[in-house]
Write an enzyme that holds these catalytic residues in place. Structure first.
Site, mmCIF file in Angstrom:
data_model
loop_
_atom_site.group_PDB
_atom_site.id
_atom_site.type_symbol
_atom_site.label_atom_id
_atom_site.label_comp_id
_atom_site.label_asym_id
_atom_site.label_seq_id
_atom_site.Cartn_x
_atom_site.Cartn_y
_atom_site.Cartn_z
ATOM 1 N N ARG A 98 -12.380 -15.471 -2.212
ATOM 2 C CA ARG A 98 -13.148 -15.137 -3.227
ATOM 3 C C ARG A 98 -14.587 -15.533 -2.934
ATOM 4 N NH1 ARG A 98 -8.262 -16.956 -4.359
ATOM 5 N NH2 ARG A 98 -7.198 -15.833 -6.095
ATOM 6 N N HIS A 123 -11.390 -10.530 -1.879
ATOM 7 C CA HIS A 123 -10.790 -9.702 -0.812
ATOM 8 C C HIS A 123 -11.465 -8.337 -0.640
ATOM 9 C CE1 HIS A 123 -7.774 -12.735 -0.029
ATOM 10 N NE2 HIS A 123 -6.650 -12.145 -0.634
ATOM 11 N N HIS A 197 -3.291 -10.359 5.938
ATOM 12 C CA HIS A 197 -2.741 -10.810 4.985
ATOM 13 C C HIS A 197 -1.276 -10.715 4.912
ATOM 14 C CE1 HIS A 197 -2.476 -12.035 0.646
ATOM 15 N NE2 HIS A 197 -3.974 -12.397 0.786
ATOM 16 N N ASP A 269 -2.628 -22.747 -2.735
ATOM 17 C CA ASP A 269 -3.421 -21.487 -2.464
ATOM 18 C C ASP A 269 -4.833 -21.944 -2.172
ATOM 19 O OD1 ASP A 269 -4.580 -18.859 -2.566
ATOM 20 O OD2 ASP A 269 -4.105 -18.603 -4.588
ATOM 21 N N GLU A 334 -3.677 -17.193 6.259
ATOM 22 C CA GLU A 334 -4.863 -16.492 6.568
ATOM 23 C C GLU A 334 -6.023 -17.067 7.311
ATOM 24 O OE1 GLU A 334 -5.739 -15.088 2.313
ATOM 25 O OE2 GLU A 334 -3.659 -15.635 2.183
HETATM 26 C C1 BGC Z 1 -5.299 -15.529 -2.303
HETATM 27 C C2 BGC Z 1 -4.388 -15.761 -3.416
HETATM 28 C C3 BGC Z 1 -4.028 -14.412 -4.337
HETATM 29 C C4 BGC Z 1 -3.493 -13.421 -2.973
HETATM 30 C C5 BGC Z 1 -2.977 -12.059 -3.245
HETATM 31 C C6 BGC Z 1 -4.635 -14.919 -1.385
HETATM 32 O O1 BGC Z 1 -5.281 -14.603 -0.180
HETATM 33 O O2 BGC Z 1 -5.815 -16.708 -1.935
HETATM 34 O O3 BGC Z 1 -4.816 -16.367 -4.646
HETATM 35 O O4 BGC Z 1 -3.413 -14.314 -5.122
HETATM 36 O O5 BGC Z 1 -4.360 -13.472 -1.896
HETATM 37 O O6 BGC Z 1 -4.092 -11.350 -3.897
#
Ligand code: BGC
Length: 371
Positions: A98, A123, A197, A269, A334
């Protein structure tokens, strides 16, 4: 496998399964062809990926008794990924994770990005590199089999400055390492933070969730977040909290504990601050799945790792082979620079300037706990 109906017929030598194949795998809505690449090694590991989003479609690995299963979440067809809001298997760019309020300032200039996650940008924006068709150059050499994926992202793409030439190389080695090398240059100052991812479930989807996996993260600190999952800027010690994975602990062991950070993330998360005792590749995480004995060790050159416990999966997605993906069916690890670094001067920098090169490497080593 050939059936041996006629016993008098001499056995023909079995054709060796190719280590590397490339085949068409559909097309995008605008008619761009997508290719499917399959990588195999001598130890029975098979990785399938496609040029759309650099998406890992499946990773088959043997369990401790030699039974092979796909240990990733995803879909059966390319088209099913076109609305991949969960980012199953993708290459994330330009900026993984983010960026607060979808804005950052670089060299005195403010750039506005798509706010695709509440008020934040997630992302790489609405149409990130996970939705682009990458050019593929496959190779086979002493180091293994693989593919170099390249993409040119124009100046201003999703609001980010600079034309960026990105290259991601996926290599599968015979000692069961899956090596991901990232490389990028830019025509103007910009920010870059790439990651992979893939959602893992090392049971091969035989367990309804991934909570029994034992996880070790080589980190003494993590970056707590506000209620929009943006780091507060603090590096908090994990000791004495459910974020302490310094010794292998089941993912589910403490996920339901009352803890403000777990509430904000709806589980894990968060970004962990890796110990990184030395330059170069350093241990980030080790996962062991007790029933199948499958293991995965992650080393990286990156300073952080996002452990996402699949909290937003909610049973509304049906994936490969008709499997419904309920909450925490899979998890992501990740490797990355810290979230929101462009707005956090104390975090390691994600700025890429013309004349320098962004490079990063992450290695996933697959095995079993068989003695
Ligand atoms: C994020 C999550 C998100 C997920 C899918 C992850 O990298 O940290 O918050 O929901 O990606 O978008």
């Amino acid at each position: 496998m050939a059936a041996c109906g006629n016993k008098s017929e001499p056995a023909k030598p079995m054709a060796e399964t190719p280590r590397l194949t490339l085949a068409p795998f559909g097309q995008t809505a605008d008619g761009t062809g997508i290719d499917l690449i399959t990588l195999r090694n001598q130890r029975g590991i098979e990785i399938r990926l496609m040029t759309y989003g650099g998406i890992i479609l499946s990773i088959k690995t043997p369990d401790r008794t030699g039974v092979s299963d796909d240990i990733t979440l995803g879909y059966d067809t390319a088209a099913a990924y076109f609305k991949n809001s969960t980012y199953f298997g993708v290459l994330v760019g330009r900026y993984a994770n983010r960026i607060a309020k979808a804005k950052f300032t670089l060299d005195g200039k403010t750039y506005t990005l798509p706010a695709n996650n509440g008020v934040n940008s997630l992302h790489g924006g609405t149409i990130g590199w996970d939705q682009k068709v990458w050019k593929a150059d496959t190779f086979q050499n002493a180091g293994g089999v693989g593919v170099a994926l390249t993409l040119t992202s124009p100046d201003g793409d999703q609001g980010y400055p600079g034309e960026v030439k990105a290259k991601v190389t996926y290599t599968l080695t015979d000692d069961s390492r899956f090596v991901v090398d990232y490389d990028a240059t830019s025509s103007a100052p910009t920010v870059i933070n790439m990651t992979q991812h893939t959602y893992f479930n090392l049971t091969g989807m035989k367990a309804p969730d991934a909570l029994g996996h034992e996880l070790m993260i080589a980190a003494d600190h993590y970056t707590p977040v506000d209620d929009t999952l943006i780091p507060t800027g603090q590096l908090a010690p994990v000791k004495g909290t459910p974020f302490d994975f310094t010794v292998p602990t089941a993912i589910g062991a403490r996920i339901g504990e009352p803890n403000e950070q777990l509430t904000r993330g709806k589980g894990y998360d968060h970004n962990w601050v890796l110990r990184r005792p030395a330059e170069g590749l350093a241990l980030a995480a080790v996962v062991r799945e007790p029933f199948t004995g499958r293991t995965m060790e992650i080393t990286t050159t990156e300073p952080g790792i996002q452990f996402y416990s699949g909290n937003f999966l909610d049973g509304t997605l049906t994936g490969k082979g008709g499997k419904v993906y309920a909450q925490r069916t899979g998890f992501c690890l990740e490797t990355q620079h810290f979230p929101d670094s462009p707005n956090q001067p104390k975090f390691p920098s994600t700025v890429l300037r013309p004349g320098s090169r962004y490079t990063s490497q992450t290695v996933f080593k697959f095995g079993t706990d068989k003695k």
